[in-house]
Design an enzyme around this catalytic site. Sequence first.
Site, PDB file in Angstrom:
ATOM      1  N   GLY A 172       0.862  -1.365   0.113  1.00 26.66           N
ATOM      2  CA  GLY A 172       0.062   0.054  -0.085  1.00 26.66           C
ATOM      3  C   GLY A 172       0.614   1.461   0.031  1.00 26.66           C
ATOM      4  CG  MET A 173       2.353   3.063   3.170  1.00 24.23           C
ATOM      5  SD  MET A 173       1.819   4.714   2.674  1.00 24.23           S
ATOM      6  CE  MET A 173       3.377   5.707   2.851  1.00 24.23           C
ATOM      7  CB  VAL A 228      10.605  -2.412  -3.586  1.00 23.24           C
ATOM      8  CG1 VAL A 228      12.060  -2.480  -3.785  1.00 23.24           C
ATOM      9  CG2 VAL A 228      10.310  -1.521  -2.558  1.00 23.24           C
ATOM     10  CE  LYS A 279       8.736   2.519   0.122  1.00 29.28           C
ATOM     11  NZ  LYS A 279       8.867   2.517   1.622  1.00 29.28           N
ATOM     12  CG  ASP A 328       5.948   0.672  11.245  1.00 32.41           C
ATOM     13  OD1 ASP A 328       5.193  -0.272  11.779  1.00 32.41           O
ATOM     14  OD2 ASP A 328       5.585   0.635  10.050  1.00 32.41           O
TER      15      ASP A 328
END
Length: 307
Positions: A45-46, A49, A64, A157
């Site tokens: 989702g973010m 790569v 990325k 995180d």
Amino acid sequence: HDEEADEVVRQGRRRPLDSPGCKTMLTPGTQIGPYQVVSSLGAGGMGEVYRARDTRLRREVALKVLPAGVASDPSRRARFEQEAHAAAALNHPNIVAIHDVGEDAGVFYMATELVSGDTLATLIERGAIPMRTLLDVVVQIADGIASAHAAGIVHRDLKPANIMIANDGRVKILDFGLAKYTAAAAVGAAETRLAGQTEPGMILGTVNYMSPEQARGAVADYRSDQFSFGLVLYEMATGRKPFTKSDSVQTMAAIISEEPPPIEGRVPAPLRWVIDRCLAKDPAGRFDSSRDLHRDLATLRDHLSEI
């Protein structure tokens, strides 16, 4: 949000291209800035790569990029840039190196060193980790986060999926997308730039690896990373997450108010003590500095045969 929603691409482990949330945007041979795409390593989702070739320096990198569906979101772009800035501010062998960041024809990209290996999550999934291997890995993780904290950067995180174990055994901490800058002893207050601050009550992170203060939406400093690190340590030592419940809300409630099940068996007492201290509900009960945490683990590793 839950861990699956928060999952991003790992650089050294390819996800199936038909898996949920995986959407290939670039094909082999595509040129993005000075980088030529070789193959997809996966997507989430973010970010997506790719293995790519730097045509200037003739080396392979991990490229990325922001998926087209989120690149138009200013907050996502800001977080993408923040990840690059946070990691680029650090120069440490256990933190992934950022080579470049830029934009080409509307595609936002970040080039990093290519890490060949597996995530710590994969290592845990394979079963019991030998104590020597466990300590070698956690000492390197602690060294990396201590360096980040000394520079005034809190990861926010830290989890097994954000930690790579390269084929040569070297650990690399990835994904500083939720990182924030804080005042640090090594940086003068006038030189510290605050970035990525959140509004009170905003919850960021991955549920199973949050600190109590993150779960409450409170301010999270370097000791929050220590708690997350303690959760990772616990999982490596036992093969299970200490606070997993039936849903995210119950998991966060357990992190805030419950104690983890006792660690039994082969885990040396000094390592249990380190885990217990990292998992103190009150940040004041954790380590005064992450360098002290690293030092204790390194001493344990170096004297393992005596325990």
